[in-house]
Design a protein around this motif. Structure first.
Motif, PDB file in Angstrom:
ATOM      1  N   LEU A   1       0.826  -1.213   0.000  1.00  0.00           N
ATOM      2  CA  LEU A   1       0.000   0.000   0.000  1.00  0.00           C
ATOM      3  C   LEU A   1       0.857   1.258   0.000  1.00  0.00           C
ATOM      4  CD1 LEU A   1      -2.820  -1.110   2.452  1.00  0.00           C
ATOM      5  CD2 LEU A   1      -3.012  -0.764  -0.032  1.00  0.00           C
ATOM      6  N   HIS A   2       2.017   1.197   0.647  1.00  0.00           N
ATOM      7  CA  HIS A   2       2.915   2.346   0.687  1.00  0.00           C
ATOM      8  C   HIS A   2       3.581   2.591  -0.665  1.00  0.00           C
ATOM      9  CE1 HIS A   2       5.649   5.313   2.282  1.00  0.00           C
ATOM     10  NE2 HIS A   2       6.679   4.618   1.809  1.00  0.00           N
ATOM     11  N   ASN A   3       4.003   1.503  -1.355  1.00  0.00           N
ATOM     12  CA  ASN A   3       4.681   1.651  -2.636  1.00  0.00           C
ATOM     13  C   ASN A   3       4.377   0.447  -3.541  1.00  0.00           C
ATOM     14  OD1 ASN A   3       6.291   2.207  -4.789  1.00  0.00           O
ATOM     15  ND2 ASN A   3       8.191   2.381  -3.636  1.00  0.00           N
ATOM     16  N   PRO A   4       3.266   0.493  -4.276  1.00  0.00           N
ATOM     17  CA  PRO A   4       2.892  -0.641  -5.124  1.00  0.00           C
ATOM     18  C   PRO A   4       3.882  -0.918  -6.254  1.00  0.00           C
ATOM     19  CG  PRO A   4       1.343   1.184  -5.402  1.00  0.00           C
ATOM     20  CD  PRO A   4       2.279   1.559  -4.302  1.00  0.00           C
ATOM     21  N   ASN A   5       4.672   0.070  -6.629  1.00  0.00           N
ATOM     22  CA  ASN A   5       5.610  -0.128  -7.735  1.00  0.00           C
ATOM     23  C   ASN A   5       6.679  -1.170  -7.438  1.00  0.00           C
ATOM     24  OD1 ASN A   5       4.440   1.631  -9.594  1.00  0.00           O
ATOM     25  ND2 ASN A   5       5.401   3.393  -8.600  1.00  0.00           N
ATOM     26  N   ILE A   6       6.993  -1.378  -6.157  1.00  0.00           N
ATOM     27  CA  ILE A   6       7.986  -2.395  -5.813  1.00  0.00           C
ATOM     28  C   ILE A   6       7.483  -3.770  -6.243  1.00  0.00           C
ATOM     29  CG2 ILE A   6       9.160  -3.552  -3.903  1.00  0.00           C
ATOM     30  CD1 ILE A   6       9.197  -0.844  -2.461  1.00  0.00           C
ATOM     31  N   LEU A   7       6.239  -4.068  -5.967  1.00  0.00           N
ATOM     32  CA  LEU A   7       5.668  -5.353  -6.357  1.00  0.00           C
ATOM     33  C   LEU A   7       5.521  -5.448  -7.873  1.00  0.00           C
ATOM     34  CD1 LEU A   7       4.522  -8.066  -5.627  1.00  0.00           C
ATOM     35  CD2 LEU A   7       2.348  -6.985  -5.135  1.00  0.00           C
ATOM     36  N   LEU A   8       5.096  -4.383  -8.507  1.00  0.00           N
ATOM     37  CA  LEU A   8       4.955  -4.394  -9.969  1.00  0.00           C
ATOM     38  C   LEU A   8       6.315  -4.590 -10.641  1.00  0.00           C
ATOM     39  CD1 LEU A   8       2.306  -1.546 -10.363  1.00  0.00           C
ATOM     40  CD2 LEU A   8       1.927  -4.020 -10.188  1.00  0.00           C
ATOM     41  N   ASP A   9       7.351  -3.997 -10.077  1.00  0.00           N
ATOM     42  CA  ASP A   9       8.706  -4.207 -10.612  1.00  0.00           C
ATOM     43  C   ASP A   9       9.148  -5.665 -10.438  1.00  0.00           C
ATOM     44  OD1 ASP A   9       8.936  -1.595 -11.460  1.00  0.00           O
ATOM     45  OD2 ASP A   9      10.084  -0.933  -9.709  1.00  0.00           O
ATOM     46  N   ALA A  10       8.718  -6.312  -9.344  1.00  0.00           N
ATOM     47  CA  ALA A  10       9.046  -7.732  -9.144  1.00  0.00           C
ATOM     48  C   ALA A  10       8.403  -8.590 -10.228  1.00  0.00           C
ATOM     49  CB  ALA A  10       8.597  -8.181  -7.757  1.00  0.00           C
ATOM     50  N   ILE A  11       7.209  -8.227 -10.665  1.00  0.00           N
ATOM     51  CA  ILE A  11       6.552  -8.959 -11.757  1.00  0.00           C
ATOM     52  C   ILE A  11       7.345  -8.766 -13.049  1.00  0.00           C
ATOM     53  CG2 ILE A  11       4.467  -9.166 -13.166  1.00  0.00           C
ATOM     54  CD1 ILE A  11       2.919  -8.103 -10.660  1.00  0.00           C
ATOM     55  N   ARG A  12       7.734  -7.539 -13.313  1.00  0.00           N
ATOM     56  CA  ARG A  12       8.534  -7.261 -14.520  1.00  0.00           C
ATOM     57  C   ARG A  12       9.858  -8.030 -14.489  1.00  0.00           C
ATOM     58  NH1 ARG A  12       6.932  -1.783 -13.238  1.00  0.00           N
ATOM     59  NH2 ARG A  12       5.230  -1.192 -14.626  1.00  0.00           N
ATOM     60  N   LEU A  13      10.488  -8.071 -13.323  1.00  0.00           N
ATOM     61  CA  LEU A  13      11.756  -8.788 -13.176  1.00  0.00           C
ATOM     62  C   LEU A  13      11.572 -10.269 -13.461  1.00  0.00           C
ATOM     63  CD1 LEU A  13      14.740  -8.899 -12.369  1.00  0.00           C
ATOM     64  CD2 LEU A  13      13.990  -9.138  -9.993  1.00  0.00           C
ATOM     65  N   ARG A  14      10.518 -10.861 -12.945  1.00  0.00           N
ATOM     66  CA  ARG A  14      10.250 -12.284 -13.197  1.00  0.00           C
ATOM     67  C   ARG A  14      10.052 -12.534 -14.693  1.00  0.00           C
ATOM     68  NH1 ARG A  14      11.256 -17.437 -12.565  1.00  0.00           N
ATOM     69  NH2 ARG A  14       9.455 -18.740 -13.023  1.00  0.00           N
ATOM     70  N   ALA A  15       9.305 -11.665 -15.349  1.00  0.00           N
ATOM     71  CA  ALA A  15       9.090 -11.819 -16.794  1.00  0.00           C
ATOM     72  C   ALA A  15      10.418 -11.743 -17.540  1.00  0.00           C
ATOM     73  CB  ALA A  15       8.121 -10.755 -17.300  1.00  0.00           C
ATOM     74  N   ALA A  16      11.268 -10.804 -17.129  1.00  0.00           N
ATOM     75  CA  ALA A  16      12.577 -10.657 -17.774  1.00  0.00           C
ATOM     76  C   ALA A  16      13.444 -11.896 -17.527  1.00  0.00           C
ATOM     77  CB  ALA A  16      13.279  -9.399 -17.262  1.00  0.00           C
ATOM     78  N   GLN A  17      13.400 -12.441 -16.316  1.00  0.00           N
ATOM     79  CA  GLN A  17      14.172 -13.643 -15.997  1.00  0.00           C
ATOM     80  C   GLN A  17      13.736 -14.818 -16.863  1.00  0.00           C
ATOM     81  OE1 GLN A  17      13.326 -13.985 -11.822  1.00  0.00           O
ATOM     82  NE2 GLN A  17      15.178 -12.879 -11.214  1.00  0.00           N
TER      83      GLN A  17
END
Length: 143
Positions: A98-114
């Protein structure tokens, strides 16, 4: 692993009883809303009900409330079993999301890149097809 009717009922009940953090994340993910990836909410996987699942990325997202601080050993075992089933588990506290949703969204992007995957292209879906029985003439006039 076969899903029992009890787990399916539990998943349905959990979909009705969402936290504010889960509701906010679902608003971002539903209907391929985040970069075209398909997510499921409260999805049964490998004998567990996960908060969010992207089957294509083999990714499980878990948003944890305060009760999870008391269940760290259980969560670690759960994460290990999901990992053995071929899934990557990403856990965030409700407050952190809730404080910073972009951290979780970046984790999704990182997984896709991996995985070497780029977001699905809209043209790969069937949304561009005409409804059943309708044909388009070369001149652009429907037949």
């Amino acid at each position: 692993m076969h899903q029992s009717p009890d787990r399916t009922r539990r998943a349905r009940r959990l979909r009705e009883d969402t936290t504010s953090a889960e509701a906010r994340l679902w608003a971002l993910l539903r209907n391929r809303g985040f970069e075209g990836w398909k997510f499921r909410r409260q999805a049964p996987v490998a004998g567990y009900v996960t908060d969010f699942l992207c089957p294509e990325l083999r990714l499980v997202l878990e948003l944890d409330g305060g009760v999870h601080r008391l269940r760290e050993a259980e969560d670690a075992l759960r994460d290990h079993r999901l990992s053995e089933a071929g899934f990557v588990v990403v856990r965030f506290s409700n407050e952190a999301f809730l404080h910073n949703p972009n951290i979780l969204l970046d984790a999704i992007r990182l997984r896709a890149a991996q995985m070497g995957k780029s977001p699905p292209h809209p043209a790969c879906s069937a949304s561009h097809l005409l409804p059943r029985g309708e044909k388009e003439d070369i001149s652009g006039v429907e037949a």
